[in-house]
Design a protein around this motif. Structure first.
Motif, PDB file in Angstrom:
ATOM      1  N   ALA A   8      -3.355 -30.676  72.425  1.00 21.44           N
ATOM      2  CA  ALA A   8      -3.246 -31.650  73.326  1.00 21.44           C
ATOM      3  C   ALA A   8      -4.639 -32.510  73.737  1.00 21.44           C
ATOM      4  O   ALA A   8      -4.565 -33.678  73.770  1.00 21.44           O
ATOM      5  CB  ALA A   8      -2.954 -30.761  74.849  1.00 21.44           C
ATOM      6  N   VAL A  43      -2.195 -24.781  71.145  1.00 19.08           N
ATOM      7  CA  VAL A  43      -1.469 -25.760  72.089  1.00 19.08           C
ATOM      8  C   VAL A  43      -2.521 -26.678  72.701  1.00 19.08           C
ATOM      9  O   VAL A  43      -2.499 -27.843  72.756  1.00 19.08           O
ATOM     10  CB  VAL A  43      -0.593 -25.330  72.882  1.00 19.08           C
ATOM     11  CG1 VAL A  43       0.035 -26.362  74.048  1.00 19.08           C
ATOM     12  CG2 VAL A  43       0.738 -24.657  72.573  1.00 19.08           C
ATOM     13  N   VAL A  83      -5.284 -36.535  73.167  1.00 15.96           N
ATOM     14  CA  VAL A  83      -5.839 -37.393  74.395  1.00 15.96           C
ATOM     15  C   VAL A  83      -7.170 -37.756  73.819  1.00 15.96           C
ATOM     16  O   VAL A  83      -7.535 -39.070  74.266  1.00 15.96           O
ATOM     17  CB  VAL A  83      -6.178 -36.457  75.428  1.00 15.96           C
ATOM     18  CG1 VAL A  83      -7.076 -37.024  76.438  1.00 15.96           C
ATOM     19  CG2 VAL A  83      -4.973 -35.994  76.142  1.00 15.96           C
TER      20      VAL A  83
END
Length: 72
Positions: free
Chosen positions: A46, A42, A50
């Motif tokens: 992420a 996860v 980003v």
């Protein structure tokens, strides 16, 4: 005066495009296909999202997480 009113809208669109490019990069790397949902997977998804277009410039962000083990 009208230029100042448009600036937040333009920045919002640029941020959205940045994150969409990052999501596409994560998809191309197969991160969404992995069924495991642990901290590392996860977190890697992420930070890849980003990072956005930087993924295509050679950035390959990963996250390594270790959970604390209970004392016995």
């Amino acid at each position: 005066m009208r230029t100042r009113n448009r600036l937040p809208g333009v920045l919002g669109v640029l941020m959205l495009v940045w994150l969409v490019i990052g999501a596409v990069a994560a998809g191309q790397r197969g991160y969404f296909d992995d069924a495991s949902t642990n901290c590392a997977s996860v977190g890697t998804i992420a930070v890849t999202i980003v990072a956005g277009p930087l993924n295509y410039a050679g950035v390959n962000p990963t996250v390594d997480c270790e959970y604390p083990q209970p004392s016995s």
